[in-house]
Scaffold this active site. Structure first.
Site, PDB file in Angstrom:
ATOM      1  N   HIS A   9      -5.743   2.868   1.106  1.00 53.41           N
ATOM      2  CA  HIS A   9      -5.063   4.060   1.607  1.00 53.41           C
ATOM      3  C   HIS A   9      -5.799   4.759   2.765  1.00 53.41           C
ATOM      4  O   HIS A   9      -5.207   5.043   3.804  1.00 53.41           O
ATOM      5  CB  HIS A   9      -4.862   5.073   0.477  1.00 53.41           C
ATOM      6  CG  HIS A   9      -4.240   4.496  -0.762  1.00 53.41           C
ATOM      7  ND1 HIS A   9      -3.291   3.493  -0.727  1.00 53.41           N
ATOM      8  CD2 HIS A   9      -4.414   4.778  -2.081  1.00 53.41           C
ATOM      9  CE1 HIS A   9      -2.918   3.197  -1.963  1.00 53.41           C
ATOM     10  NE2 HIS A   9      -3.587   3.952  -2.797  1.00 53.41           N
ATOM     11  N   ASP A  58       0.900  -1.146   0.000  1.00 47.18           N
ATOM     12  CA  ASP A  58       0.000   0.000   0.000  1.00 47.18           C
ATOM     13  C   ASP A  58       0.934   1.190   0.000  1.00 47.18           C
ATOM     14  O   ASP A  58       1.559   1.496   1.021  1.00 47.18           O
ATOM     15  CB  ASP A  58      -0.879   0.004   1.254  1.00 47.18           C
ATOM     16  CG  ASP A  58      -1.857   1.160   1.231  1.00 47.18           C
ATOM     17  OD1 ASP A  58      -1.455   2.273   0.834  1.00 47.18           O
ATOM     18  OD2 ASP A  58      -3.029   0.966   1.593  1.00 47.18           O
ATOM     19  N   HIS A  59       1.076   1.847  -1.135  1.00 47.95           N
ATOM     20  CA  HIS A  59       2.173   2.814  -1.227  1.00 47.95           C
ATOM     21  C   HIS A  59       2.005   3.994  -0.274  1.00 47.95           C
ATOM     22  O   HIS A  59       2.956   4.685   0.030  1.00 47.95           O
ATOM     23  CB  HIS A  59       2.407   3.262  -2.677  1.00 47.95           C
ATOM     24  CG  HIS A  59       1.447   4.305  -3.168  1.00 47.95           C
ATOM     25  ND1 HIS A  59       0.199   3.996  -3.636  1.00 47.95           N
ATOM     26  CD2 HIS A  59       1.550   5.645  -3.265  1.00 47.95           C
ATOM     27  CE1 HIS A  59      -0.420   5.111  -4.003  1.00 47.95           C
ATOM     28  NE2 HIS A  59       0.378   6.131  -3.785  1.00 47.95           N
TER      29      HIS A  59
END
Ligand code: BG6
Length: 495
Positions: A240, A177-178
């Protein structure tokens, strides 16, 4: 021992925009393992040479750091390309041979699935069949990074987790999950647990509510094929926004270590109150930007949502009764990812309320994730020379002022290094993903029920539909447009 990174989907956008630039920057900073080899795997008939030429352009365009020819040449000598299909045992045997040819054996291997989600199961199965996933006492590690979306609902996420766990241990799997790789997001952990003064206030006794906004100015761009089947709830909230919520709400972990951190995040996700279909209309707003159905690749009658606002509650001791308002949308007025923690008012108003603007007498903490990365604490000060007139003022921390302009690396730089180093703290565990999908599926079920409120339309470059304001307005609150407040062009409403 050599290390091989195989990128599936090597000719795709993610590889060019994020992965290769991140590897290049890590290489420049001498952070990659000594004997590292990066093999791009894709269907297109490239040679290693053509792949290098394309990646050079990508690095020039997308690597945050300055491009230097000699550094590129040094990095490019570690870059290879392997043509192959995603289906078919023979392709994986060829890949196995290529790995040995390039790096010898034994090796550490990190496989990055930068491919569309429907291929994840196939790739993992085939890698296992080609004996490319087995860790023996003589070999190095075998790890796999799985890009989002991780499934499209709870059943598909469960099935994918099951497939992965059939051939890998949990500690070999890195679900990316950047957002967790963003410096400002990691700083949330430091801010909360490195500073003792906020902890006593961080609960229902002092916090009125929390807002999390991730607004984007871009539309669907070139990704309609994926996005139109996903929508913003799956694309942004399941991962996010819920990850950001867990970091705001979680209890202090016993250590900064993957399992300790993830255990606390899981507790928050399990305490999230589900939104039943009956509550769908009062707790959710969904909308589509005007013109979305005319975007290339979007179905003309698409009902996909591009904006969502939610009101969530974390049903535990710390947060009982404190609403968490979340919103995200495409084609919005500003690009801004920020978290606002709104503190309660003082119990009595002994100071001048500026013609009834009692809301000015509140403290507010804003964590700006991007752009203008920083933290702002609002408090109330006396206006000089004016009797006892008061005004809110800000105490500001700005990443770039404090640490210099090069201080904020790309999220993928950090995450790739962590995966190479075996640190899964900033990756999601299977139970986190499943709990998040459970909540999202419930919301979607509400939208499909008789209680659903309609899909609204909002103007491009706006702050979203008016119904999103009503979501808070009904509770006597309003969205805080921090970036606008800082520009001074958005007066706050009175109560
Ligand atoms: C991705 C979503 O995960 O995050 C995109 O799929 C979105 O739709 C992107 O644009 C936003 O990331 P960032 O880092 O620009 O906030």
């Amino acid at each position: 021992m050599s290390t091989v990174i195989v990128i599936f989907g090597a000719t795709g956008d993610l590889t060019a925009r994020k992965l290769i630039p991140a590897l290049y920057n890590n290489f420049r900073k001498k952070r990659l393992p000594e004997h590292v080899h990066v093999i791009g795997y894709g269907r297109k008939p490239f040679t290693s040479e053509t792949f290098r030429v394309k990646m050079k352009e990508a690095v020039k365009a997308f690597a945050a750091e300055e491009y230097r020819e000699e550094e590129w040449s040094a990095f490019a000598s570690h870059l290879f390309y392997q043509q192959g299909e995603l289906e078919g045992a023979q392709h994986y045997q060829s890949l196995a041979q290529r790995i040995t040819g390039v790096a010898g054996t034994p090796n550490n291997c990190l496989y990055y699935l930068a491919t569309a989600p429907e291929f994840s199961t196939t790739i993992v199965r085939q890698l296992a069949e080609a004996n490319l996933l087995a860790e023996t006492s003589r070999s190095g590690y075998r790890r796999i990074i799985v890009e989002k979306p991780f499934g499209r609902d709870l059943p598909s996420a469960l099935a994918l987790n099951q497939e992965l766990l059939n051939v890998l241990n949990e500690n070999q799997i890195y679900r990316i999950d950047h957002y967790l790789g963003k410096e400002t997001v990691q700083n949330m952990i430091v801010f909360r647990f490195g500073n003792a003064i906020f902890e006593p206030l961080w609960n229902r006794n002092y916090i009125d509510h929390v807002q999390i906004t991730v607004s984007e100015t871009v539309g669907v761009e070139y990704r309609a094929g994926y996005y139109d089947t996903a929508g913003v709830l799956r694309d942004m909230f399941q991962n996010h926004l819920l990850q950001l919520l867990t970091l705001v709400a979680m209890e202090p972990p016993v250590a900064f270590e993957a399992n300790a951190l993830r255990n606390e995040k899981v507790k928050v996700l399990s305490a999230l109150r589900e939104i039943s279909p009956e509550h769908s209309a009062v707790a959710t707003v969904r909308a589509q930007y005007e013109g979305y159905t005319r975007e290339e690749g979007v179905a003309p009658n698409s009902k996909t949502e591009t904006f969502v606002a939610l009101r969530l509650f974390v049903d535990n001791w710390r947060w009982q009764g404190v609403p968490f308002y979340l919103r995200s949308g495409k084609m919005m007025k500003d690009k801004a990812s920020e978290i606002t923690v709104q503190f309660r008012r003082p119990p009595t108003q002994i100071l001048d309320t500026q013609a009834g603007k009692t809301e000015l007498f509140t403290n507010r903490l804003t964590i700006c994730i991007q752009p203008d990365e920083g933290i702002h604490l609002r408090f109330i000060a006396k206006v000089p020379d004016q009797g006892m007139e008061t005004r809110p003022v800000e105490m500001d921390f700005d990443f770039r002022n404090s640490f210099g302009s090069k201080a904020i690396p790309e999220a993928y730089e950090r995450l790739l290094l962590d995966a190479l180093n075996g640190d899964a703290s900033l990756f999601a565990r299977s139970d986190e993903i499943e709990l998040a999908w459970n909540l999202i599926d419930g919301i979607r079920a509400g939208w499909e029920s008789e209680h659903a409120s309609p899909l609204l339309v909002y103007k491009p470059r706006s702050v979203g539909p008016a119904a999103a304001d009503d979501l808070l307005g009904r509770d006597g609150r309003w969205w805080i447009h921090n970036s606008e407040l800082q520009r001074g062009d958005h007066p706050e409403p009175g109560i």
